[in-house]
Enzyme design. Sequence first.
Site, mmCIF file in Angstrom:
data_model
loop_
_atom_site.group_PDB
_atom_site.id
_atom_site.type_symbol
_atom_site.label_atom_id
_atom_site.label_comp_id
_atom_site.label_asym_id
_atom_site.label_seq_id
_atom_site.Cartn_x
_atom_site.Cartn_y
_atom_site.Cartn_z
ATOM 1 N N HIS A 163 0.831 -1.198 0.000
ATOM 2 C CA HIS A 163 0.000 0.000 0.000
ATOM 3 C C HIS A 163 0.871 1.257 0.000
ATOM 4 O O HIS A 163 1.904 1.308 0.672
ATOM 5 C CB HIS A 163 -0.897 0.040 1.240
ATOM 6 C CG HIS A 163 -2.140 -0.773 1.107
ATOM 7 N ND1 HIS A 163 -2.974 -0.701 0.013
ATOM 8 C CD2 HIS A 163 -2.716 -1.678 1.958
ATOM 9 C CE1 HIS A 163 -4.006 -1.519 0.186
ATOM 10 N NE2 HIS A 163 -3.869 -2.135 1.349
ATOM 11 N N CYS A 237 0.422 1.908 -5.831
ATOM 12 C CA CYS A 237 -0.498 2.763 -6.580
ATOM 13 C C CYS A 237 0.040 4.188 -6.702
ATOM 14 O O CYS A 237 0.785 4.660 -5.840
ATOM 15 C CB CYS A 237 -1.856 2.805 -5.896
ATOM 16 S SG CYS A 237 -2.703 1.211 -5.856
ATOM 17 N N ARG A 246 0.121 2.615 -11.655
ATOM 18 C CA ARG A 246 1.101 1.927 -10.821
ATOM 19 C C ARG A 246 2.466 2.595 -10.937
ATOM 20 O O ARG A 246 2.888 3.020 -12.014
ATOM 21 C CB ARG A 246 1.229 0.451 -11.237
ATOM 22 C CG ARG A 246 -0.031 -0.358 -11.012
ATOM 23 C CD ARG A 246 -0.406 -0.487 -9.556
ATOM 24 N NE ARG A 246 -1.647 -1.241 -9.374
ATOM 25 C CZ ARG A 246 -2.840 -0.702 -9.288
ATOM 26 N NH1 ARG A 246 -2.978 0.618 -9.381
ATOM 27 N NH2 ARG A 246 -3.913 -1.447 -9.114
#
Length: 259
Positions: A163, A237, A246
């Site tokens: 993340h 991300c 990405r």
Amino acid sequence: MRRAIPVVVRGGRGRRAWVAGGLWAGAELAVTFGLLVLLLVAHQLWWTNREARAEAGRTVHSLEREWGADAPVPSAAPPDEQVGARSAPAGTPRASGGKAAGAAKATPRWDQAYAVIRIPRIGITAPIAEGISKAGVLDKGYVGHYVQSAQPGQTGNFALAGHRNTHGEPFRYINRLRAGDQVVVETRDTVYTYVVDSTLPQTSSGDSGTIAAVPHSEVKPSYGYSMPGRYITLTTCTPEFTSTYRLVVWGKLTRSRPR
């Protein structure tokens, strides 16, 4: 003479009272909704990070205890070693202690934490788990291993995801990594040192070439490699607080040693 009976019209005052009451109720609803939004934002940006980092830290300590030794703190490679690492051809890592770079001995089970990643440049220490499921891996603050990619030290591409925002956000600052920075991966038996080689700032979320055995971009062909080697890929991300594209960081294995 008959007197006229006065008539009092109260409709206007009643309508004003009704409008005032409606406005007051609407204001209360707006304030309540605003508070709920603030609580949701606080939960996502603060609470999930707090909980995930605590969970990830406990898992790292548990792995270190299981391995029977405290994890070493990697030091920056000398300048001449960094230059040599960048100039070495892909697939020819140096091995200290006379041992060649090896592969993970056993395939971890799904969602199992089995390694630790350390990135000194951005101060990251996090467990690596098998798979990239949100509930079982990423939302715990772990870094996830793409199961179709190589394991640490193997020829191919050891591809990872994490993340960038919320839930521990271990990869929030990987955009700050530069060529020559170290990415250290520790397993039960071996410590692998990869050196950052290049960064793909933005690509499609469906750019599967970035985690291929020979990593490359199918969207931006000028990025990536053409020869087999021992690679690491970090994906997250971008832009922040979105999942539209990405961000990809690539590196090469330069050294391995026993724990």
